[in-house]
Design an enzyme around this catalytic site. Structure first.
Site, PDB file in Angstrom:
ATOM      1  N   CYS A 133       0.837  -1.205   0.000  1.00 24.40           N
ATOM      2  CA  CYS A 133       0.000   0.000   0.000  1.00 24.40           C
ATOM      3  C   CYS A 133       0.871   1.254   0.000  1.00 24.40           C
ATOM      4  CB  CYS A 133      -0.936  -0.023   1.205  1.00 24.40           C
ATOM      5  SG  CYS A 133      -2.021   1.411   1.288  1.00 24.40           S
ATOM      6  N   CYS A 136      -0.496   4.125   2.067  1.00 30.23           N
ATOM      7  CA  CYS A 136      -0.315   3.933   3.510  1.00 30.23           C
ATOM      8  C   CYS A 136       1.131   4.182   3.932  1.00 30.23           C
ATOM      9  CB  CYS A 136      -0.677   2.505   3.919  1.00 30.23           C
ATOM     10  SG  CYS A 136      -2.255   1.935   3.294  1.00 30.23           S
ATOM     11  N   ASP A 137       2.074   3.674   3.174  1.00 34.41           N
ATOM     12  CA  ASP A 137       3.449   3.591   3.680  1.00 34.41           C
ATOM     13  C   ASP A 137       4.470   4.442   2.920  1.00 34.41           C
ATOM     14  OD1 ASP A 137       2.628   1.848   5.664  1.00 34.41           O
ATOM     15  OD2 ASP A 137       2.846   0.094   4.374  1.00 34.41           O
TER      16      ASP A 137
HETATM   17  C1  LIG Z   1       0.286  -4.040   5.140  1.00 31.04           C
HETATM   18  C2  LIG Z   1      -0.885  -3.090   5.098  1.00 31.04           C
HETATM   19  C3  LIG Z   1      -0.734  -1.817   5.617  1.00 31.04           C
HETATM   20  C4  LIG Z   1      -1.818  -0.929   5.585  1.00 31.04           C
HETATM   21  N1  LIG Z   1      -1.648   0.304   6.122  1.00 31.04           N
HETATM   22  C5  LIG Z   1      -2.691   1.163   6.146  1.00 31.04           C
HETATM   23  C6  LIG Z   1      -2.547   2.450   6.732  1.00 31.04           C
HETATM   24  O1  LIG Z   1      -1.475   2.834   7.217  1.00 31.04           O
HETATM   25  N2  LIG Z   1      -3.630   3.269   6.715  1.00 31.04           N
HETATM   26  C7  LIG Z   1      -4.832   2.895   6.154  1.00 31.04           C
HETATM   27  O2  LIG Z   1      -5.790   3.668   6.182  1.00 31.04           O
HETATM   28  N3  LIG Z   1      -4.976   1.684   5.576  1.00 31.04           N
HETATM   29  C8  LIG Z   1      -3.949   0.815   5.560  1.00 31.04           C
HETATM   30  N4  LIG Z   1      -4.082  -0.402   4.960  1.00 31.04           N
HETATM   31  C9  LIG Z   1      -5.368  -0.736   4.328  1.00 31.04           C
HETATM   32  C10 LIG Z   1      -6.393  -1.143   5.401  1.00 31.04           C
HETATM   33  O3  LIG Z   1      -5.819  -2.144   6.208  1.00 31.04           O
HETATM   34  C11 LIG Z   1      -7.673  -1.645   4.757  1.00 31.04           C
HETATM   35  O4  LIG Z   1      -8.183  -0.661   3.884  1.00 31.04           O
HETATM   36  C12 LIG Z   1      -8.705  -1.959   5.814  1.00 31.04           C
HETATM   37  O5  LIG Z   1      -8.199  -2.864   6.771  1.00 31.04           O
HETATM   38  C13 LIG Z   1      -9.977  -2.550   5.204  1.00 31.04           C
HETATM   39  O6  LIG Z   1     -10.856  -2.814   6.238  1.00 31.04           O
HETATM   40  P1  LIG Z   1     -12.022  -3.871   6.114  1.00 31.04           P
HETATM   41  O7  LIG Z   1     -12.730  -3.799   7.413  1.00 31.04           O
HETATM   42  O8  LIG Z   1     -12.792  -3.638   4.884  1.00 31.04           O
HETATM   43  O9  LIG Z   1     -11.353  -5.286   5.911  1.00 31.04           O
HETATM   44  P2  LIG Z   1     -10.087  -6.055   6.501  1.00 31.04           P
HETATM   45  O10 LIG Z   1      -9.230  -5.227   7.349  1.00 31.04           O
HETATM   46  O11 LIG Z   1      -9.502  -6.736   5.312  1.00 31.04           O
HETATM   47  O12 LIG Z   1     -10.790  -7.150   7.436  1.00 31.04           O
HETATM   48  C14 LIG Z   1     -11.544  -8.179   6.908  1.00 31.04           C
HETATM   49  C15 LIG Z   1     -12.081  -9.027   8.044  1.00 31.04           C
HETATM   50  O13 LIG Z   1     -12.977  -9.980   7.506  1.00 31.04           O
HETATM   51  C16 LIG Z   1     -12.730 -11.231   8.109  1.00 31.04           C
HETATM   52  N5  LIG Z   1     -13.255 -12.255   7.214  1.00 31.04           N
HETATM   53  C17 LIG Z   1     -12.920 -12.532   5.926  1.00 31.04           C
HETATM   54  N6  LIG Z   1     -13.637 -13.557   5.454  1.00 31.04           N
HETATM   55  C18 LIG Z   1     -14.473 -13.941   6.470  1.00 31.04           C
HETATM   56  C19 LIG Z   1     -15.457 -14.947   6.620  1.00 31.04           C
HETATM   57  N7  LIG Z   1     -15.753 -15.798   5.623  1.00 31.04           N
HETATM   58  N8  LIG Z   1     -16.100 -15.061   7.804  1.00 31.04           N
HETATM   59  C20 LIG Z   1     -15.828 -14.202   8.833  1.00 31.04           C
HETATM   60  N9  LIG Z   1     -14.919 -13.231   8.740  1.00 31.04           N
HETATM   61  C21 LIG Z   1     -14.231 -13.105   7.576  1.00 31.04           C
HETATM   62  C22 LIG Z   1     -11.245 -11.258   8.381  1.00 31.04           C
HETATM   63  O14 LIG Z   1     -10.943 -12.196   9.415  1.00 31.04           O
HETATM   64  C23 LIG Z   1     -11.026  -9.805   8.809  1.00 31.04           C
HETATM   65  O15 LIG Z   1     -11.288  -9.682  10.182  1.00 31.04           O
HETATM   66  C24 LIG Z   1      -3.039  -1.316   4.995  1.00 31.04           C
HETATM   67  C25 LIG Z   1      -3.173  -2.600   4.452  1.00 31.04           C
HETATM   68  C26 LIG Z   1      -2.116  -3.487   4.514  1.00 31.04           C
HETATM   69  C27 LIG Z   1      -2.272  -4.874   3.942  1.00 31.04           C
END
Ligand SMILES: Cc1cc2nc3c(=O)[nH]c(=O)nc-3n(C[C@H](O)[C@H](O)[C@H](O)COP(=O)(O)OP(=O)(O)OC[C@H]3O[C@@H](n4cnc5c(N)ncnc54)[C@H](O)[C@@H]3O)c2cc1C
Length: 309
Positions: A133, A136-137
């Site tokens: 990302c 992000c970084d």
């Molecule tokens: C390395 C890295 C660094 C990042 N740094 C930043 C940053 O500095 N700032 C920023 O704003 N964003 C950052 N991001 C992006 C950010 O993490 C994502 O945009 C954000 O986490 C998305 O949130 P979400 O809730 O949609 O899903 P996610 O965080 O992807 O969470 C998905 C959830 O769904 C669950 N899940 C999946 N399938 C199932 C299922 N079948 N049953 C039950 N649960 C399930 C998983 O266990 C998880 O808990 C970063 C991403 C990465 C990979």
């Protein structure tokens, strides 16, 4: 008895939905999935989430989200949604292939997973200079030389983003051409501090505790070179975690759930989607959290209109 609101996924989107749904007395039940806390649990510093003036470590931030959702009364459970049946009401969701939960409304917040090259050194240095990302970084590598791998529109966008803060962006393209649209290619190729390496593959990311260089193979000439860089960005795509919904919920060709613009409504009334699983554009914690709030409000209005709460 069916639960009013079932939240699938525990990233920023799921926890925010849980906070709002709890405060609206919807008694939400959340299943956290295999990665409680979501994607931010695999990163180190998060500096762009409002409210943390000194930044925060990703895992700590997600523990704070969980604590807040639990304090509001959300019923947070460990478990994976393994199958869904949305053909009749209440909706049915199978957990861990062993039991079924009935729900009046469902919020899908299952996120997306970045695709990686699969190198051991890439995994080892993840969060220590290896990132999927740039938004992000990138800021952490201001004025430094960095690398980016990828040949699509997103890779080009991220390379352009990095070029505005890094001294040089070394862009590795596996083939002799890019997949990106012509306009994006032109932008990259006309940016003086982006150096494009055609027919180039990463053999290894080098460094003991942080990224220091990368070893690159030119797959045409078989020549190997070591290029010093401070960060290694992988931009080869994301996989939305939407597989279990594929037969029932409308998605685009890459698996992102389609929602009615300006809402979190899916094609099934009473089923909502928020966060990265429905957002291929922004993919940030704050946008995921924002859409989690929207999903809870949309679900609350649906339940009220249907006389279910
Ligand atoms: C390395 C890295 C660094 C990042 N740094 C930043 C940053 O500095 N700032 C920023 O704003 N964003 C950052 N991001 C992006 C950010 O993490 C994502 O945009 C954000 O986490 C998305 O949130 P979400 O809730 O949609 O899903 P996610 O965080 O992807 O969470 C998905 C959830 O769904 C669950 N899940 C999946 N399938 C199932 C299922 N079948 N049953 C039950 N649960 C399930 C998983 O266990 C998880 O808990 C970063 C991403 C990465 C990979």
């Amino acid at each position: 008895m069916s639960v009013h609101c079932l939240i699938i996924g525990s990233g920023p989107a799921g926890y925010t939905a849980a906070i709002y749904a709890s405060r609206a007395n919807m008694k939400p039940v959340m299943y956290q999935g295999i990665q409680p806390g979501g994607q931010l649990t695999i990163t180190t510093d998060v500096e762009n989430y409002p409210g943390y003036p000194d930044g925060i470590m990703g895992p700590q931030m997600m523990m704070d989200f969980e604590k807040q959702a639990a304090r509001m009364g959300a019923d947070i459970r460990y478990g994976m949604a393994t199958k869904v049946d949305f053909s009749s009401r209440p909706f049915k969701v199978e957990i861990d292939e062993e039991k079924w939960i009935e729900a009046d409304s469902v919020i899908i917040a299952t996120g997306a997973s970045a695709k990686w090259l699969g190198l051991e050194s890439e995994t080892r240095l993840n969060g220590h200079g290896v990132s999927a990302c740039a938004v992000c970084d990138g800021f952490f590598f201001k004025g430094k030389e960095v690398a980016i791998v990828g040949a699509g529109d997103t890779a080009c966008e991220e390379a352009m983003y990095l070029s505005k803060m890094c001294s040089t962006v070394h862009m590795l393209i596996r083939k002799g051409e890019m997949r990106a649209s012509k306009v994006m290619q032109d932008r990259v190729l006309n940016t003086p501090n982006i150096k494009v390496y055609w027919n180039s593959e990463t053999l290894e990311v080098l460094g003991d505790s942080k990224v220091e260089a990368m070893k690159v193979l030119n797959n045409k000439t078989n020549e190997e070179t070591v290029i010093p860089v401070s960060a290694f960005f992988v931009a080869i795509g994301h996989q939305p975690n939407s597989g279990i919904f594929s037969d029932v919920i409308e998605m685009d060709e890459t698996g992102y759930i389609l929602t009615v613009p300006g809402t979190t409504k899916t094609n099934i009334e009473g089923v909502f989607a928020c966060g990265d699983v429905q957002d291929k554009n922004y993919r940030q914690a704050v946008t995921a959290a924002g859409s989690g709030c929207m999903a809870a409000l949309d679900a609350e209005r649906y339940l009220t209109a249907a006389g279910l709460v």
